[in-house]
Scaffold this motif. Structure first.
Motif, short mmCIF file in Angstrom:
data_model
loop_
_atom_site.label_atom_id
_atom_site.label_comp_id
_atom_site.label_asym_id
_atom_site.label_seq_id
_atom_site.Cartn_x
_atom_site.Cartn_y
_atom_site.Cartn_z
N PRO A 46 -5.58 -46.60 2.55
CA PRO A 46 -6.34 -45.38 2.21
C PRO A 46 -5.58 -44.44 1.28
O PRO A 46 -6.18 -43.73 0.49
CB PRO A 46 -6.58 -44.73 3.57
N GLY A 47 -4.26 -44.46 1.36
CA GLY A 47 -3.46 -43.56 0.55
C GLY A 47 -3.22 -44.04 -0.87
O GLY A 47 -2.61 -43.32 -1.67
N SER A 48 -3.67 -45.23 -1.21
CA SER A 48 -3.39 -45.75 -2.55
C SER A 48 -4.51 -45.49 -3.55
O SER A 48 -4.49 -46.01 -4.65
CB SER A 48 -3.08 -47.26 -2.48
N SER A 49 -5.47 -44.66 -3.18
CA SER A 49 -6.52 -44.31 -4.14
C SER A 49 -6.01 -43.23 -5.09
O SER A 49 -5.01 -42.58 -4.83
CB SER A 49 -7.77 -43.80 -3.42
N ASN A 50 -6.72 -43.08 -6.18
CA ASN A 50 -6.40 -42.00 -7.11
C ASN A 50 -7.69 -41.60 -7.82
O ASN A 50 -8.74 -42.21 -7.63
CB ASN A 50 -5.30 -42.42 -8.10
N GLU A 51 -7.62 -40.56 -8.63
CA GLU A 51 -8.82 -40.04 -9.28
C GLU A 51 -9.47 -41.09 -10.17
O GLU A 51 -10.70 -41.20 -10.21
CB GLU A 51 -8.47 -38.79 -10.10
N LYS A 52 -8.68 -41.88 -10.88
CA LYS A 52 -9.22 -42.90 -11.76
C LYS A 52 -10.02 -43.94 -10.97
O LYS A 52 -11.12 -44.33 -11.39
CB LYS A 52 -8.09 -43.58 -12.53
N LEU A 53 -9.51 -44.40 -9.85
CA LEU A 53 -10.22 -45.38 -9.02
C LEU A 53 -11.49 -44.79 -8.44
O LEU A 53 -12.55 -45.44 -8.45
CB LEU A 53 -9.31 -45.88 -7.90
N LEU A 54 -11.42 -43.57 -7.94
CA LEU A 54 -12.59 -42.91 -7.37
C LEU A 54 -13.66 -42.67 -8.43
O LEU A 54 -14.85 -42.84 -8.17
CB LEU A 54 -12.20 -41.62 -6.67
N GLU A 55 -13.24 -42.32 -9.63
CA GLU A 55 -14.19 -42.12 -10.72
C GLU A 55 -14.87 -43.43 -11.09
O GLU A 55 -16.09 -43.45 -11.34
CB GLU A 55 -13.47 -41.53 -11.93
N ALA A 56 -14.12 -44.52 -11.10
CA ALA A 56 -14.71 -45.84 -11.40
C ALA A 56 -15.73 -46.23 -10.33
O ALA A 56 -16.80 -46.78 -10.65
CB ALA A 56 -13.61 -46.90 -11.50
N ILE A 57 -15.42 -45.93 -9.08
CA ILE A 57 -16.36 -46.21 -7.99
C ILE A 57 -17.62 -45.37 -8.15
O ILE A 57 -18.74 -45.86 -8.01
CB ILE A 57 -15.69 -45.98 -6.62
N GLN A 58 -17.44 -44.09 -8.46
CA GLN A 58 -18.59 -43.21 -8.65
C GLN A 58 -19.47 -43.71 -9.80
O GLN A 58 -20.69 -43.75 -9.67
CB GLN A 58 -18.15 -41.78 -8.92
N MET A 59 -18.88 -44.10 -10.92
CA MET A 59 -19.66 -44.57 -12.06
C MET A 59 -20.41 -45.86 -11.71
O MET A 59 -21.57 -46.03 -12.08
CB MET A 59 -18.76 -44.80 -13.28
N ALA A 60 -19.74 -46.75 -10.98
CA ALA A 60 -20.40 -47.98 -10.54
C ALA A 60 -21.55 -47.68 -9.60
O ALA A 60 -22.61 -48.33 -9.64
CB ALA A 60 -19.39 -48.92 -9.89
N TRP A 61 -21.38 -46.69 -8.74
CA TRP A 61 -22.42 -46.29 -7.79
C TRP A 61 -23.62 -45.71 -8.55
O TRP A 61 -24.76 -46.01 -8.24
CB TRP A 61 -21.86 -45.32 -6.79
N LEU A 62 -23.35 -44.90 -9.55
CA LEU A 62 -24.43 -44.37 -10.38
C LEU A 62 -25.21 -45.50 -11.05
O LEU A 62 -26.44 -45.48 -11.08
CB LEU A 62 -23.88 -43.40 -11.42
N ASP A 63 -24.49 -46.46 -11.59
CA ASP A 63 -25.13 -47.62 -12.22
C ASP A 63 -25.95 -48.41 -11.20
O ASP A 63 -27.06 -48.85 -11.49
CB ASP A 63 -24.10 -48.55 -12.85
N GLU A 64 -25.41 -48.58 -10.01
CA GLU A 64 -26.10 -49.33 -8.95
C GLU A 64 -27.40 -48.64 -8.57
O GLU A 64 -28.42 -49.31 -8.37
CB GLU A 64 -25.17 -49.45 -7.74
N ARG A 65 -27.39 -47.36 -8.47
CA ARG A 65 -28.60 -46.63 -8.09
C ARG A 65 -29.65 -46.68 -9.20
O ARG A 65 -30.84 -46.68 -8.93
CB ARG A 65 -28.26 -45.18 -7.76
N ASP A 66 -29.21 -46.74 -10.44
CA ASP A 66 -30.14 -46.78 -11.57
C ASP A 66 -30.84 -48.13 -11.72
O ASP A 66 -31.86 -48.23 -12.39
CB ASP A 66 -29.43 -46.45 -12.87
N GLU A 67 -30.28 -49.18 -11.12
CA GLU A 67 -30.87 -50.52 -11.28
C GLU A 67 -32.11 -50.71 -10.47
O GLU A 67 -32.46 -50.13 -9.57
CB GLU A 67 -29.84 -51.58 -10.90
#
Length: 67
Positions: A46-67
């Motif tokens: 859990p401690g190995s996340s960072n802003e770049k990884l979280l942002e990539a997850i958020q962008m993927a989630w946005l794409d997933e919801r749009d499909e």
């Protein structure tokens, strides 16, 4: 084998399945972090996340919801 922070697309799919009504546009990364580490299949430090990884997850989630 469980989900790792780098599995942004797979995490996004799981987030959409588990949290379909969450606002994935105006979210706090602290909330996103908690949702990810609480996914059943998540198996990473859990401690190995960072802003770049979280942002990539958020962008993927946005794409997933749009499909």
């Amino acid at each position: 084998m469980g989900l790792k922070w780098s599995d942004s697309r797979d995490i996004a799919i799981m987030l959409e399945e588990n949290y379909p009504n969450k606002d994935n546009v105006n979210l706090r990364f602290t909330d996103l972090h908690n949702w990810v580490i609480n996914l059943k299949d998540f198996d990473d430090d859990p401690g190995s996340s960072n802003e770049k990884l979280l942002e990539a997850i958020q962008m993927a989630w946005l794409d997933e919801r749009d499909e």
